[in-house]
Design a protein around this motif. Structure first.
Motif, mmCIF file in Angstrom:
data_model
loop_
_atom_site.group_PDB
_atom_site.id
_atom_site.type_symbol
_atom_site.label_atom_id
_atom_site.label_comp_id
_atom_site.label_asym_id
_atom_site.label_seq_id
_atom_site.Cartn_x
_atom_site.Cartn_y
_atom_site.Cartn_z
ATOM 1 N N LEU A 55 0.821 -1.205 0.000
ATOM 2 C CA LEU A 55 0.000 0.000 0.000
ATOM 3 C C LEU A 55 0.860 1.264 0.000
ATOM 4 C CD1 LEU A 55 -2.806 -1.214 2.385
ATOM 5 C CD2 LEU A 55 -2.987 -0.793 -0.070
ATOM 6 N N PHE A 56 2.026 1.220 0.650
ATOM 7 C CA PHE A 56 2.969 2.337 0.569
ATOM 8 C C PHE A 56 3.417 2.543 -0.875
ATOM 9 C CE2 PHE A 56 7.467 3.422 0.138
ATOM 10 C CZ PHE A 56 7.436 4.736 0.586
ATOM 11 N N MET A 57 3.733 1.458 -1.577
ATOM 12 C CA MET A 57 4.194 1.570 -2.956
ATOM 13 C C MET A 57 3.104 2.136 -3.873
ATOM 14 S SD MET A 57 7.330 1.034 -3.143
ATOM 15 C CE MET A 57 7.448 1.085 -4.917
ATOM 16 N N VAL A 58 1.851 1.827 -3.592
ATOM 17 C CA VAL A 58 0.753 2.421 -4.371
ATOM 18 C C VAL A 58 0.768 3.933 -4.186
ATOM 19 C CG1 VAL A 58 -1.755 2.627 -4.541
ATOM 20 C CG2 VAL A 58 -0.708 0.378 -4.359
ATOM 21 N N THR A 59 0.847 4.376 -2.950
ATOM 22 C CA THR A 59 0.861 5.812 -2.666
ATOM 23 C C THR A 59 2.092 6.478 -3.263
ATOM 24 O OG1 THR A 59 -0.326 5.397 -0.609
ATOM 25 C CG2 THR A 59 0.773 7.536 -0.826
ATOM 26 N N PHE A 60 3.241 5.854 -3.078
ATOM 27 C CA PHE A 60 4.490 6.415 -3.596
ATOM 28 C C PHE A 60 4.463 6.506 -5.122
ATOM 29 C CE2 PHE A 60 8.936 5.871 -5.003
ATOM 30 C CZ PHE A 60 9.459 7.030 -4.467
ATOM 31 N N SER A 61 3.967 5.472 -5.785
ATOM 32 C CA SER A 61 3.923 5.488 -7.252
ATOM 33 C C SER A 61 2.936 6.530 -7.767
ATOM 34 C CB SER A 61 3.589 4.102 -7.797
ATOM 35 O OG SER A 61 2.325 3.680 -7.349
ATOM 36 N N GLN A 62 1.847 6.765 -7.050
ATOM 37 C CA GLN A 62 0.918 7.821 -7.449
ATOM 38 C C GLN A 62 1.571 9.196 -7.323
ATOM 39 O OE1 GLN A 62 -2.466 7.081 -4.946
ATOM 40 N NE2 GLN A 62 -3.284 5.502 -6.298
ATOM 41 N N LEU A 63 2.307 9.407 -6.249
ATOM 42 C CA LEU A 63 3.026 10.678 -6.081
ATOM 43 C C LEU A 63 4.111 10.836 -7.132
ATOM 44 C CD1 LEU A 63 3.384 10.741 -2.196
ATOM 45 C CD2 LEU A 63 1.902 12.187 -3.597
ATOM 46 N N SER A 65 4.254 9.414 -10.175
ATOM 47 C CA SER A 65 3.698 9.622 -11.518
ATOM 48 C C SER A 65 3.168 11.042 -11.684
ATOM 49 C CB SER A 65 2.615 8.596 -11.827
ATOM 50 O OG SER A 65 1.500 8.772 -10.983
ATOM 51 N N ALA A 66 2.745 11.664 -10.596
ATOM 52 C CA ALA A 66 2.293 13.062 -10.672
ATOM 53 C C ALA A 66 3.472 14.005 -10.928
ATOM 54 C CB ALA A 66 1.575 13.452 -9.386
ATOM 55 N N LYS A 67 4.662 13.619 -10.477
ATOM 56 C CA LYS A 67 5.850 14.462 -10.644
ATOM 57 C C LYS A 67 6.510 14.289 -12.010
ATOM 58 C CE LYS A 67 6.405 16.078 -6.361
ATOM 59 N NZ LYS A 67 6.393 17.459 -6.047
ATOM 60 N N ASN A 72 0.789 9.154 -17.705
ATOM 61 C CA ASN A 72 -0.618 8.989 -17.388
ATOM 62 C C ASN A 72 -0.709 8.558 -15.931
ATOM 63 O OD1 ASN A 72 -3.263 8.176 -17.102
ATOM 64 N ND2 ASN A 72 -3.340 7.104 -19.058
ATOM 65 N N ARG A 73 -1.339 9.343 -15.098
ATOM 66 C CA ARG A 73 -1.370 9.068 -13.655
ATOM 67 C C ARG A 73 -2.042 7.748 -13.322
ATOM 68 N NH1 ARG A 73 -2.919 13.651 -9.684
ATOM 69 N NH2 ARG A 73 -1.875 12.189 -8.340
ATOM 70 N N SER A 74 -2.917 7.261 -14.167
ATOM 71 C CA SER A 74 -3.647 6.045 -13.844
ATOM 72 C C SER A 74 -2.950 4.782 -14.332
ATOM 73 C CB SER A 74 -5.057 6.118 -14.435
ATOM 74 O OG SER A 74 -4.982 6.191 -15.842
#
Length: 123
Positions: A55-63, A65-67, A72-74
């Motif tokens: 779950l940390f990696m999901v959050t980290f990868s979303q952050l 990909s935004a940078k 594509n963020r999704s």
């Protein structure tokens, strides 16, 4: 919408339902891309660590990909493809006797290496 909590305000109930799908997408990403579905732990601490890491990696990868520009963020697959391509590009440059950090790398080199992307680069 229904709830068994009669003291819950209707606005709060709507907020909870709106968050429900984001939570489900995060669990899907943790299972599909970050190993939540594949770990074979049976002890409570190991299960806790594996679930928290996924779950940390999901959050980290979303952050992350935004940078990154043009991601594509999704799409976790595009993010993994881009980062893998950049890693291999740097390794190839280093194997030629050049230091990748000192070597000028522009986006054209990365575009060639990112051929495995699923989604087109965002404009």
């Amino acid at each position: 919408m229904f709830s068994d909590d009669l003291t819950l305000a209707s606005e709060k109930l709507i907020d909870y339902y709106a968050l429900r799908f984001q939570i489900e997408f995060n669990f899907r990403d943790a299972k599909q891309y970050w190993g939540l579905e594949d770990f074979m732990n049976i002890k409570a601490t190991q299960v806790n660590n594996a679930a928290n890491f996924a779950l940390f990696m999901v959050t980290f990868s979303q952050l992350l990909s935004a940078k990154l520009e043009g991601v594509n963020r999704s799409s976790m697959l595009d993010l993994k493809t881009i980062l893998r391509a950049r890693k291999y590009t740097r390794r190839i440059i280093n194997s030629l006797g050049k230091n990748a950090d000192e070597f000028y790398i522009d986006n054209r080199i990365f575009q060639a290496a990112e051929i495995g992307r699923i989604h087109a680069k965002a404009a």
